[in-house]
Write a protein that holds these residues in place. Structure first.
Motif, PDB file in Angstrom:
ATOM      1  N   ALA A 174       0.835  -1.195   0.000  1.00 53.31           N
ATOM      2  CA  ALA A 174       0.000   0.000   0.000  1.00 53.31           C
ATOM      3  C   ALA A 174       0.872   1.248   0.000  1.00 53.31           C
TER       4      ALA A 174
ATOM      5  N   THR B  43      -2.968   4.840   4.752  1.00 57.18           N
ATOM      6  CA  THR B  43      -2.119   3.860   4.072  1.00 57.18           C
ATOM      7  C   THR B  43      -2.095   2.553   4.843  1.00 57.18           C
TER       8      THR B  43
ATOM      9  N   GLY C 201      -3.528  -1.055   3.588  1.00 51.44           N
ATOM     10  CA  GLY C 201      -2.539  -2.119   3.504  1.00 51.44           C
ATOM     11  C   GLY C 201      -2.910  -3.309   4.349  1.00 51.44           C
TER      12      GLY C 201
END
Lengths: 424, 320
Positions: B76, B93, B97
């Motif tokens: 990510a 993020t 992820g």
């Protein structure tokens, strides 16, 4: 700087990591086979984590790291078997011990960070390992360990085999005694311990399982399994080292390829590839075997229809067999010489060979129906479905047995003629 | 100014109570209270999920998730830095992820088990070590800092923000809702799979529901206490509760309660050690050790507690 293949084994900088990783991969893949066959492949994962607080604790006192690690791995093993004995499911026992010990380790690490920042920095490297720091002196223990495992396998192979496949019998017959189990446990713990510096606590279990899984795809024999696992382990170790050195040279300024994870990624890839492509047990092979069997069933069913109804046009056949590639099937039957196409239009009939073939399938069908009703006592309205499947499976030997068993019958339960056996 | 500064084990709880009644807890939460709230919420969600996970033998799958989250975070980060030039460790993020990797692990593990006819444990071991190794490689390659991943896996309960509280609260609500909604079907499909199939319950779908809930848990919790310690919350309180009760419905109440109580105690203890002995220890680590210790003590103390006759849950019935 580029290295030849020989340099990996002789160059003073490279030979430490190479031999170290090689020995580590050999010993842990051999132990991995044992773990896999004992159906507890995740034990090494749990034990490697339970070592962590021992290592940290050893740093607070003047005792060697290895001693602390092995003591706590042993403690972890006892806690897992204790929980299992108390009817906790084995995966929960593993997870609980792993998390508890590792939590203790995290607590100790935070204390270490304050009191001995330098030791903390060093010990952090043990989480993910650094193969590059291995020197010649660090090779002695992994080499001796590999030797010990190989010797034990050579001289106690029968007992180990017995222990793996029939532990209850092994124990009560006295052929594999407690010392052997303890020796195996000790070797497992030592092989984990020897991997901490190069591969690290978090990743250790990866090098044990993958080669064993890959090897299992190729053989059913224990000797071959050990040999193949060792081979795959060694391959992943060497290729991993080469890849990490090559990667680090290529990426010289922008980063490096860590050795331990690369070795494990290579091993995992080998395992996945053998799961996919191994002959006999691999996914691809099984897929094709099933597909060909289905094709054969369809072909035989088409032959049967033609046998029962004589000459048929394509559209009539299409009505009985609703499959998308009927024309391909017919083409295959034609090229096998079982079906002939009329000169005009899409009309098909059986060739003399095809009549023989279809008759033998119908014979198997009706023999099986008769067997089910007369020998197993099933009602005759129930047997058709089973016979529809068995007609594709029965072998000539079974056919002979059935004929003999039913004393050469002429008619099936539905009063239909059973075609006579194929003349050769 | 942190009102918990220099408090010991008892004054910690006194301060907490007084702030609870004065309302300051809600208007202006201190760092300790954010930590306390997040940890309790995570313990709550874990407690709701854990009986099902343990009975379905999915504990080691949760362990696998705790490692593979790293790969998701790395991927990510690569994507987001390539697309938007984001910096690492932004909450969004991390969130994407973790979700990514959890789903990837779940699908691959299930896939290898079914497609290759591998033992479930072996496929868990294979997939997680492969994905984790890839995660470490990627983080090392692109950040030149190998221990970044370790920090993500170990978590840092001592640096929480209000957004973490919000996230874990949201997830606690989600898991509570799901468990309330699907309690019966889950119970039936765990204890009597054939009956579940016959009554049209689709145990397979319920299994995936549990997979997704575990994945979501890893997302909401990995910043709060680190995933290895989530594993302890997923197994420890359940085992403690299991010492005293054998009914699933009661377990579902007792397990979260024990989890919350122990996380409160863990935070207070960590504050106590800091105030009195000047030892800043990891709160997550202390809580985990506390859970293990509690199990140990209660296990042996149980011998002295008069026992009612009861029926035990046989774990064998949870065959999948």
């Amino acid at each position: 700087m580029s290295f030849s293949l020989l340099d990996f084994f002789t160059h003073p900088i490279l030979r430490g990591p190479t031999w170290g990783t090689l020995f580590l991969c050999l010993s842990s893949s051999l132990m991995g086979v044992i773990l896999l066959l004992q159906r507890r492949p995740l034990l090494s994962e749990a034990l490697s984590h339970t070592m962590w607080p021992g290592i940290l604790l050893a740093l607070f006192f003047p005792i060697p790291i290895a001693l602390g690690g092995i003591l706590f791995a042993l403690l972890g093993y006892f806690s897992i078997s204790f929980l299992e004995k108390k009817k906790v499911p084995s995966d929960t026992a593993l997870a609980f011990s792993l998390a508890s010990f590792f939590g203790l380790g995290v607590t100790l690490a935070s204390a270490l960070q304050i009191q001995k920042p330098k030791a903390y920095q060093e010990v952090q490297h043990l989480l993910l390992g650094q193969a590059a720091i291995l020197d010649d002196k660090a090779l002695v223990v992994p080499a001796l360990l590999t030797l010990a495992i190989v010797l034990l396998l050579l001289f106690r192979f029968r007992s180990i085999q017995l222990l793996l496949f029939d532990p209850a019998f092994a124990r009560c017959s006295g052929l594999a005694r407690k010392p052997l189990e303890l020796a195996l446990l000790a070797l497992l713990l030592l092989s984990l311990l020897s991997g901490i510096r190069s591969v690290g606590v978090l990743l250790l279990s990866g090098i044990a399982i993958a080669p064993a899984i890959a090897a299992r795809q190729f053989t059913n024999r224990l000797q071959t399994l050990f040999l193949l696992a060792a081979l795959f382990g060694a391959l992943s170790g060497l290729f991993g080292i080469w890849l990490s050195v090559w990667g680090t040279t290529v990426l010289s300024c922008s980063g490096s390829l860590p050795t331990g994870p690369t070795v494990i990624a290579v091993g995992g890839t080998i395992a996945l590839l053998s799961l996919l492509f191994a002959p006999k047990r691999g996914w691809l092979f099984r897929f094709f075997r099933i597909a060909f069997f289905r094709l054969k069933c369809i072909e035989e069913n088409v032959l049967k229809t033609l046998w029962k109804q004589g000459t048929l046009s394509f559209s009539t056949l299409k009505k009985t067999h609703c499959i998308p590639f009927l024309r391909y099937i017919l083409w295959r039957l034609q090229s096998a010489g079982w079906v002939e196409k009329e000169a005009k239009g899409l009309v098909y009939r059986l060739s003399p060979d095809g009549v023989q073939k279809a008759a033998s399938i119908v014979r198997l069908h009706r023999l099986w129906e008769l067997y089910l009703t007369s020998s197993l006592g099933l009602g005759k309205e129930k047997v058709h479905g089973s016979a529809e499947e068995m007609e594709h499976i029965l072998t000539p030997e079974l056919e002979k047995e059935l004929t003999h068993h039913l004393s050469h019958p002429e008619v099936d339960p539905h009063d239909q003629q059973i075609p006579s056996p194929r003349r050769l | 100014m942190n009102p918990y500064w220099d408090t010991n084990l008892f004054s910690f709880f006194l301060t907490l109570l007084s702030r609870l009644f004065s309302g300051a807890l809600f208007t202006n939460p201190a760092a300790d209270e954010i930590q306390l709230g997040t940890l309790s919420l995570v313990a709550f969600s874990c407690g709701l999920l854990s009986p099902f996970l343990v009975l379905k033998r999915m504990s080691m799958f949760a362990n696998a998730l705790s490692h593979t989250v790293l790969l998701g975070i790395a991927l990510a980060f690569l994507l987001s830095s390539a697309l938007f030039g984001a910096t690492l460790l932004q909450p969004s993020t991390l969130f994407i992820g973790a979700l990514l990797s959890a789903l990837l692990t779940a699908l691959l593990t299930e896939g290898t088990t079914r497609l290759f006819r591998l033992q479930e444990e072996s496929s868990v071991g294979l997939i997680f070590s492969l994905l984790f190794a890839l995660g470490v490689i990627i983080t090392t390659l692109f950040t030149r800092h190998i221990h970044l991943g370790v920090e993500a896996v170990l978590g840092n309960a001592d640096a929480l923000q209000r957004s973490d509280l919000f996230l874990s609260g949201l997830y606690a609500l989600l898991s509570l809702g799901t468990i309330l909604l699907f309690f019966r079907p889950l119970q039936i499909s765990i204890f009597d799979r054939s009956f579940a199939l016959l009554s049209g319950l689709r145990p397979q779908l319920l299994h995936f529901l549990l997979l997704f809930l575990t994945a979501g848990l890893s997302v909401s919790a990995f910043r709060a206490i680190g995933l290895l310690l989530v594993l302890s919350f997923l197994t420890g309180p359940y085992l403690i509760a299991r010492l005293f009760c054998h009914r699933l419905s009661l377990l579902l109440i007792l397990t979260p309660a024990i989890g919350i109580a122990l996380s409160l105690l863990g935070i207070a203890l960590s504050r106590h050690l800091l105030s009195l002995y000047d030892l800043p220890l990891s709160t997550g680590g202390i809580t985990t050790s506390l859970i293990a210790l509690t199990w140990l003590v209660l296990y042996f103390a149980r011998a002295y507690i008069p026992k009612r006759k009861s029926y035990s849950i046989t774990h064998n019935s949870a065959n999948l």
